[in-house]
Design an enzyme around this catalytic site. Structure first.
Site, short mmCIF file in Angstrom:
data_model
loop_
_atom_site.label_atom_id
_atom_site.label_comp_id
_atom_site.label_asym_id
_atom_site.label_seq_id
_atom_site.Cartn_x
_atom_site.Cartn_y
_atom_site.Cartn_z
N GLU A 363 0.83 -1.21 0.00
CA GLU A 363 0.00 0.00 0.00
C GLU A 363 0.87 1.26 0.00
O GLU A 363 0.59 2.22 -0.71
CB GLU A 363 -0.94 0.01 1.21
CG GLU A 363 -1.88 -1.18 1.31
CD GLU A 363 -2.65 -1.47 0.03
OE1 GLU A 363 -2.83 -0.55 -0.78
OE2 GLU A 363 -3.05 -2.63 -0.15
N HIS A 459 -5.50 -6.01 -10.88
CA HIS A 459 -5.01 -7.02 -9.94
C HIS A 459 -4.88 -8.39 -10.59
O HIS A 459 -4.53 -9.36 -9.93
CB HIS A 459 -5.93 -7.14 -8.73
CG HIS A 459 -6.03 -5.90 -7.91
ND1 HIS A 459 -6.96 -4.93 -8.14
CD2 HIS A 459 -5.29 -5.47 -6.85
CE1 HIS A 459 -6.82 -3.95 -7.25
NE2 HIS A 459 -5.80 -4.26 -6.46
ZN LIG Z 1 -2.61 -2.36 -4.70
#
Ligand SMILES: [Zn+2]
Ligand SMILES: [Ca+2]
Ligand SMILES: [Ca+2]
Length: 549
Positions: A363, A459
């Site tokens: 993150e 993703h």
């Molecule tokens: Zn990410």
């Protein structure tokens, strides 16, 4: 004057010949210049567009690994309005170009006087969303069709997420929206079941201890939302300031809140990794403040009927560049679900997300990316953005942990310490860099996802560059192509970490494709290890093995 016209014509011809295939459907100019001949052509092209004022240097910086170099990032403008994601990156030594990468448009012809005012745009964004996090800005948006439109863009939150949205600046019609939460997708965190003791850098004030780091240069603070979800949303939206009493605290400095311990420690470690490995000072290299929000809900509270807490705040962690008071940017870690619950789709328990070091580093790396190449969070550039976060997340894991498959050990799975197998047959983690197919993700360009879900598979297609990174270090054979890679070896992983860091942070334009990432990382390997052919070969073979040329 006449000479420069001749120059432009000549170079347009080069554009068409180098930009194979793309010339017909759009006016895109894709630049991947590393040889002397390419550099001569493209440097004069870029310079002439700089002179005409439609390319402007927005940033100029030195990579500490190569202090003789200056990397300039140029932004394309159309009559003073920025063209979204249209950038050129030029690396030079004493003014002589070493590489140029870019993805821009040929000069545009659309008008730049909007029919709607900025206030009109603000009203349109507000009418359709719970809150607007940024003032609408005028931009030129390039559409997939090859058309360009004058647009207003803003970031807004509604019940289903946080989005970057574009509306037509003349008629208010929505042109594009994509998720602006840069996230682990379906991520969860681990209960401090690891039971490991961690040191925390804290502040002692008025007899209590606060998760406010006093040792590291940036303002690095972990805020405890104390399960007040409504207040948390207001802070996230920037409506309510953060105050001293929001800081995670403990009265005897023997911390028992696993989310506070892990979030605060893991973010400090990630900061240290970037400094020690890459000489980088925090997210923006200027020690930008790092705000972390935890405990928006308890695991039990999240599953209580009627609580209506969206999954994105429960089994997820994210970086939001525009969230928080004054748009300071915020890290968020969800607390997962009670251990007697599991995800029906995957059969996994989900523990507090802060418990996974790779998740925290993943993150925070989104914060690094948004301050550097700013890879646009959709389609191939978005998958590169995601992959770079997995690469650095895993690199931080290997920096602090010994290699192995146990909890608290370093591996090529993502989030395995907090997404844990529960139902028989399920497995730990949410992605694998070693074998993306374990989680249904592609390991080769020929298998890439081309649908629109997940911002165009950010993703999912991250599996392809992720596997290239893995192969460049460890070596091995790609399961789809059958092509073998001679990796640099685990003992030399630092080489590949530095190559991908330099390529992704310094050399890539924000609209980069996989093919540009291949060229930029090969160039970074040549830049950093000019006398070590093994590094260049490992990176080259790895991209070839995953089908990116
Ligand atoms: Zn990410
Ligand atoms: Ca691990
Ligand atoms: Ca991991």
């Amino acid at each position: 004057m006449k000479r420069s016209i001749v120059l432009v014509v000549a170079i347009t011809a080069v554009v068409l010949s180098l930009d194979r295939g793309a010339a017909q459907q759009s006016s895109a100019v894709v630049i991947k210049a590393t040889s002397a001949a390419e550099l001569r052509t493209w440097d004069s092209y870029v310079t002439s567009r700089e002179r005409s004022g439609d390319l402007k240097v927005m940033r100029s910086e030195r990579d500490p690994s190569l202090p003789s170099r200056i990397v300039e990032r140029l932004q394309q403008y159309h009559q003073g309005v920025p063209v979204w994601g249209a950038q050129v990156v030029r690396d030079t030594t004493n003014g002589v170009p070493e590489s140029i990468f870019g993805d821009i448009s040929q000069p545009l012809a659309i008008g730049t006087t909007p029919a709607l005012s900025s206030e009109d745009a603000q009203r349109i964004f507000a009418a359709a969303n719970a809150s607007v996090l940024r003032r609408p800005e005028l931009t030129v948006l390039r559409l997939d069709t090859g058309d360009a439109r004058l647009a207003y863009t803003s970031v807004a939150r509604n019940d289903t997420g946080i989005f970057r949205i574009f509306i037509d600046a003349n008629n208010g019609a929505e042109l594009l929206r994509y998720s602006a939460i840069e996230t682990q997708s379906a991520v969860g965190s681990g209960r401090g079941v690891n039971g490991d003791l961690k040191k925390m850098s804290v502040l002692l004030q008025s007899g209590a201890y606060f998760a406010d780091d006093q040792l590291r240069p940036p303002d690095l603070t972990t805020y405890d939302m104390r399960s007040n979800f409504f207040r948390f949303l207001n802070i996230l939206d920037g409506f309510v300031p953060l105050v001293q009493s929001d800081i995670a605290t403990d009265d005897d400095n023997n911390w028992i809140d696993v989310s506070a311990v892990d979030a605060h420690a893991h973010i400090g470690w990630t900061y240290d990794y970037y400094f020690k490995r890459h000489s980088r000072r925090g997210l923006d290299n200027r020690d930008r403040r790092i705000v972390t929000l935890i405990n928006a809900a308890t695991p039990q509270g999240a599953v209580t009927p009627g609580s209506n807490i969206p999954a994105e705040f429960v089994i997820n962690a994210f970086w939001c560049d525009d969230c928080g008071p004054g748009g300071v940017g915020s890290m968020y870690f969800g607390n997962g679900i009670p251990s007697n619950f599991f995800l029906t789709a995957t059969g996994q328990n989900v523990f507090q997300l802060a418990g996974a070091l790779d998740v925290a580093a993943h993150e925070l790396t989104h914060g690094v990316t948004s301050s550097s190449s700013n890879l646009i969070y959709m389609n191939e550039s978005g998958a590169l953005n995601e992959a770079f976060s997995d690469m650095m997340g895993t690199s931080v894991e290997f920096f602090y942990q010994t290699a192995g498959t146990g909890r608290g050990q370093a591996d090529y799975l993502i989030a395995e310490d907090v997404f844990r197998a529960f139902r028989p047959g399920s497995i730990n983690g949410i992605r694998s860099m070693e074998n993306p197919a374990l989680f249904g993700d592609p390991d080769h360009y020929s298998r890439r996802f081309t649908g629109s879900e997940d911002n165009g598979g950010v993703h999912i297609n991250s599996g392809i560059p992720n596997h290239a990174f893995y192969l460049a270090i460890e070596g091995g054979t790609n399961r789809t192509s059958g092509l073998a890679v001679q990796g640099v070896g685990a003992a030399n992983r630092e080489q590949i970490e530095k190559v991908f860091y330099r390529g992704f942070v310094f050399l890539l334009p924000s609209n980069a494709t996989f093919s540009t990432a291949r060229a930029a990382t090969i160039q970074a390997a040549r830049d950093l290890y000019p006398t070590n052919a093994a590094v260049v070969n490992a990176v080259t073979q790895a991209w070839t093995a995953v089908g990116v040329n």
